[in-house]
Scaffold this active site. Structure first.
Site, PDB file in Angstrom:
ATOM      1  N   LYS A   1       0.870  -1.177   0.000  1.00  0.00           N
ATOM      2  CA  LYS A   1       0.000   0.000   0.000  1.00  0.00           C
ATOM      3  C   LYS A   1       0.905   1.224   0.000  1.00  0.00           C
ATOM      4  CE  LYS A   1      -3.840   2.085   2.641  1.00  0.00           C
ATOM      5  NZ  LYS A   1      -4.707   1.964   3.839  1.00  0.00           N
TER       6      LYS A   1
ATOM      7  N   SER B 140     -10.043  -0.222   7.145  1.00  0.00           N
ATOM      8  CA  SER B 140      -9.417  -0.027   5.837  1.00  0.00           C
ATOM      9  C   SER B 140      -8.736  -1.247   5.228  1.00  0.00           C
ATOM     10  CB  SER B 140      -8.393   1.118   5.908  1.00  0.00           C
ATOM     11  OG  SER B 140      -9.047   2.362   5.872  1.00  0.00           O
TER      12      SER B 140
ATOM     13  N   SER C 130      -9.691   2.215   3.005  1.00  0.00           N
ATOM     14  CA  SER C 130      -8.784   2.942   2.133  1.00  0.00           C
ATOM     15  C   SER C 130      -7.811   2.049   1.362  1.00  0.00           C
ATOM     16  CB  SER C 130      -7.991   3.946   2.961  1.00  0.00           C
ATOM     17  OG  SER C 130      -7.143   3.268   3.879  1.00  0.00           O
TER      18      SER C 130
END
Lengths: 483, 485
Positions: free
Chosen positions: B76, B179, B155
């Site tokens: 990420k 997330s 997210s």
């Protein structure tokens, strides 16, 4: 109207840890800008603080030395404001749970009295970097070497009522932190910085007046001047029927001027909250006892010992015990020259005067305590006169020669103390000055006679090429001239 | 190869049938070809990946291979990667190349894994749809048609979409309020949010420091266990990281579930959940009963307060965490500032997107003089009550099971103009972050052709048990094997 002056201090003390409070960068002063700032100090994304245990130890030592309660649970908070030399946009500091709770320091005043100044608390925090406004063609340079240097901020109660008391307290605190070895005490480099809170109230009133804060005073002299200046400023306003605005002021010591930095209305809302990157730190008994075991002799105890052990008077003991390095120098001198009074006089006289003149610290002295001790020995045993000793001191200071006896020999500074030779000289000089001898012998006022005695000393010193022991000359003269 | 799990690829590499360099090249070729459809990557770091792949082959030749040596995966874009730009989905860090690795990044490097690039995310991890990324929205591989695109959740939506689309077998994620779990659920993959303090946060760009936790996004629970084996552990660079032994999480995957006590929090089976979703979750729970588990209803009485408390605490911490983005030392700086204030205001006005600004404002407000007690302190009290609810529940049961999200993947643009409806996406996940306990999302069926996740929640440091429960479920179901068309 008569006014009471109310003064409280906030003192930022840079802790002499090798590394920063939350990172492994060096705290050494004077490096090239930004060479001692790592990713954490620069607040690079994702970096995290790791507390430095030594900073906690030093803070606890300070607490123990100021008779304070130690905060058993110590918590860091974020104080939020934007400034270019504050990399994270917040300062990591303590608010609700500081490491050092209420304590006190006793100060000795000039009139011989002692006053207790209470300490509200002392907390650990990180220093900011420096903004450099010169030499950047209208832009500002940022040096983050200082960012993250550990500080304790010491906050007193408003217990001082004159500039003198504030300065005595400030000096005492300086003496304390340098004796503890937790701060290098170098004020010119910002190792200790003072903020002064001042208010005035009608004499005897119980209600405190509105206060102002004068920030970042970095010498005792400026502090004294700034207080005098601010007291006068407030007094003028109040006596003209005006009111004091609660504000932060900046003092310019070179011009003896101050100006408002920001008023209470303009003050930031710092939005303090507990720092989620740092867990609360619990201080246990073992940590406190370990810190206690590390406490060196503190100034008050040292002063008492100097009086007791060396027979110094209160004033000399106070001066020589106040600064840890000066005290150590004094004791090193004594290890090589037994006469404590003589050593005390030389250190407070010639030695201090030269340091001041050359703006040097004790640590930077070109003369060692051992050398000064050797010189004291030679003065005490009459090998050199005080005039000769000053010449030896000069030679030591300039580094021409580092051995006291060698200097004395090389420069012919050895006093003549052979009484036979000195008597012959006295007889010869007196024979050449019959009128003065008669005048002396006819004079009845002992004071005038003493003065007239001096008239013979000049020719005697000349006759001995400056090497005659003046004390012996004096004795022989008095005997020869008859009472 | 692209359909294989980490464990399977590991065996392929071990057998010598394929080299790390060949494997990396195959994945990179496919990634470059396919990702135009999803926009799941912000940066593809081909050059560094090939260097790492070569190093992995050398490592294997030297007999030092681990289970991860040569395995292609992605980070990420919130984890700092030395020499590879790290944007956190923001214009503010569009050109930021960190000179250091996050601890998690470093651990994967040491294990010999091959990072293909950095995945898309909501800006500064603030969002539940990966629509707030400065680098454009990510599209969910599931349910996309010519007419509509669906969100992958957020997210960590880029990581979830990339794993679901078989662009990488695994990716890291971070979870502050859901997330990892919510995008894992919406993309039909397996996600694990570990106990707070289990994985180092060093070098993971902070959103809300007391809630953020890095974790695993994979297709199988076994791979999640392999990932946690690499990621977990004490880090002296993170004061909130916990010094506690790390077990081999793969060692207990095959423990039988007979006697496992499952609790169903009644507050999580409320009217917020659609009947179709509820049906999928309940049928997943029935699979566990078949495996020998017992089920009872439990209560988390303060669960309803979680969203309110979270949206005080997380923005409050974020408001301070994001102050460092000031244009002074790195990152975006506005053009020609006329003075300091102008530099600050325009840098931050131009560099941050709307959702980030909204949260900075909310957080600053909650911390302001006069409001601090009513908001921040009250929220912290609620947080302790929520934590206590879970502690009480775990005295009765071993794990809790619930839905992950109230509905399956929604259509892009549907919620991003209504912050509150977006915030409600995390209604079943947020309390877990406030308590600091671990939880997983496991594929558990479909509604209208869209994946549904089952949330398995455990007590502190019970990751091994969660992974065991998830793995056993995946031995008797094949939801996690389904591939989007």
């Amino acid at each position: 109207m008569q006014w009471d002056i109310v003064i409280g201090l906030e003192i930022h003390v840079q802790l002499a840890t090798k590394t920063k409070i939350f990172s492994g960068s060096s705290t050494a002063f004077g490096a090239e800008p930004n060479t001692q700032a790592n990713a954490i100090d620069l607040a690079m994304p994702g970096t995290l603080p790791v507390p430095n245990e030594q900073a906690f130890r030093y803070a606890v030592m300070f607490g123990l030395a100021t008779n304070a309660e130690i905060g058993r649970r110590s918590m860091f908070e974020r104080k939020n404001y934007f400034y270019p030399d504050l990399p994270k946009g917040y300062q990591t500091t303590q608010l609700a749970q500081p490491i050092v709770g209420p304590g006190h320091v006793d100060i000795d005043l000039a009139d011989g009295s002692t006053k207790r100044v209470r300490i509200h608390h002392a907390h650990l925090e990180e220093d900011a970097g420096k903004s450099l406004h010169e030499d950047y063609h209208g832009m500002t340079g940022i040096d983050l070497n200082r960012a993250g240097t550990p500080l304790i901020e010491v906050v007193t109660e408003p217990d001082m009522s004159t500039a003198e008391e504030a300065v005595v307290f400030a000096k005492k605190l300086h003496s304390l932190v340098t004796s503890l070895g937790i701060c290098d005490g170098d004020m010119s480099q910002g190792s200790m910085r003072f903020d002064v809170n001042i208010s005035l109230k009608p004499k005897g009133s119980d209600t405190l007046g509105t206060r102002t804060e004068t920030k970042n005073l970095n010498s005792f002299r400026f502090m004294e001047q700034a207080i005098a200046h601010e007291v006068e400023r407030q007094m003028d306003i109040l006596e003209d029927g005006g009111t004091i605005t609660q504000e932060t002021r900046l003092y310019n010591g070179d011009r003896d001027e101050s100006r408002s930095m920001r008023s209470k209305e303009e003050a930031n809302d710092y939005r303090y909250f507990p720092c989620p990157d740092l867990l609360p730190v619990d201080i246990d008994d073992a940590f406190i006892e370990d810190a206690r075991a590390r406490l060196p002799e503190l100034p008050d105890a040292r002063k008492a010992r100097f009086k007791e052990q060396y027979g110094l008077n209160d004033y000399d003991a106070g001066v020589l015990s106040g600064d840890a390095r000066l005290a150590a120098f004094f004791e090193e001198t004594l290890a090589h020259g037994k006469d404590a009074k003589l050593a005390a006089n030389w250190i407070q006289g010639e030695f201090s005067a030269r340091l001041n003149a050359e703006e040097k610290s004790v640590a930077e002295s070109p003369i060692s305590g051992a050398q000064l001790g050797a010189l004291v020995t030679r003065i005490a045993d009459n090998t050199v006169s005080s005039a000769g000793a000053k010449k030896v001191f000069e030679a030591l200071w300039s580094g021409d020669n580092d051995n006291v006896d060698a200097i004395i020999d090389a420069n012919g500074l050895k006093q003549v103390s052979d009484t036979g030779a000195l008597e012959a000289m006295v007889e010869e000089v007196l024979a050449g000055m019959p009128d003065q001898v008669t005048q002396y012998q006819n004079e009845e006022d002992p004071k005038k006679r003493k003065k007239m005695l001096g008239g013979f000393m000049g020719p005697l010193m000349k006759a001995s090429k400056g090497q005659g022991n003046p004390k012996l000359f004096n004795e022989i003269l008095v005997r020869k001239l008859g009472g | 190869m692209h359909n294989k799990s980490v464990a399977e690829l590991s065996r392929e590499l071990e057998s010598g049938k394929i080299s790390s360099v060949e494997l990396a090249q195959q994945f990179l070729d496919r990634l470059k070809l396919e990702d135009g459809k999803y926009n799941s990557f912000i940066t593809i770091s081909e050059e560094q990946a090939m260097v790492e792949a070569k190093a992995a082959d050398d490592m294997r030749a030297a007999g030092k291979a681990t289970a991860w040596t040569g395995i292609p995966f992605a980070h990420k874009d919130i984890f700092c990667t030395n020499g590879v730009r790290t944007t956190c989905g923001s214009k503010m860090l569009e050109n930021f190349v960190p000179p250091y690795d996050a601890t998690v990044t470093e651990k994967f490097k040491q294990a010999g894994a091959v990072c293909l690039g950095k995945t898309n995310m909501d800006e500064f991890a603030m969002g539940s749809s990966t629509e707030s990324s400065y680098f454009g929205a990510t599209t969910n591989p599931w349910g996309a048609s010519s007419a509509v695109n669906r969100v992958p959740g957020g997210s960590s939506g880029g990581s979830a979409a990339a794993v679901a689309a078989r662009l990488v077998p695994a990716a890291t994620g971070t979870d502050t309020g859901g997330s990892i779990r919510q995008p894992a659920a919406l993309c039909g993959i397996t996600g694990l949010k570990p106990t707070y303090g289990r994985v180092s946060r060093y070098g993971m760009i902070a959103f809300a420091s007391s809630l953020d936790q890095g974790g695993a996004m994979t297709r199988t629970a076994e791979d999640a266990a392999l990932m946690l084996n690499v990621m977990a552990g004490f880090d002296p660079k993170d004061s909130t990281c916990i010094d506690r032994e790390v077990p081999d999480y793969t060692a207990t995957l095959n423990e039988p579930l007979k006697g496992l006590k499952i609790g169903l929090p009644k507050e999580y089976f409320s009217e917020q959940l659609s009947p179709a979703m509820e049906q999928q979750v309940r049928s997943a729970v029935r699979e566990y009963e078949k495996l020998g588990a017992t089920v009872k209803e439990v209560s988390l009485p303060n669960a309803k307060l979680a969203i309110a408390a979270y949206y005080v605490i997380a923005p409050a911490e974020a408001s301070a965490n994001l102050s460092r983005f000031d244009g002074v030392r790195y990152g975006y700086r506005c053009e020609d500032p006329k003075d300091l204030m102008d530099m600050y205001t325009r840098t931050r006005a131009e560099g941050f997107g709307n959702e980030v600004k909204r949260r900075i404002l909310v957080g600053s407000y909650a911390l302001s003089a006069g409001y601090f007690d009513a908001y921040y302190l009250k929220a912290q009290k609620v947080r302790r009550l929520i934590q206590q609810d879970f502690i009480t529940a775990f005295k009765e049961v071993d794990v809790l099971m619930s839905p992950v999200s109230p509905s399956p993947a929604f259509v892009q643009g549907e919620k991003n103009t209504d912050p509150v409806s977006m915030y409600l996406e995390d209604v079943f996940t947020i309390a877990i972050n406030l308590a600091g306990i671990p939880a997983m999302s496991v594929p558990a069926g479909f509604v209208d052709g869209l994946p549904v996740g089952l949330q398995i929640i455990g007590d502190y440091f019970s990751e091994a048990r969660l992974l065991n429960a998830a793995h056993q479920f995946q031995q008797v179901t094949d939801w996690h094997q389904r591939e989007p068309q």
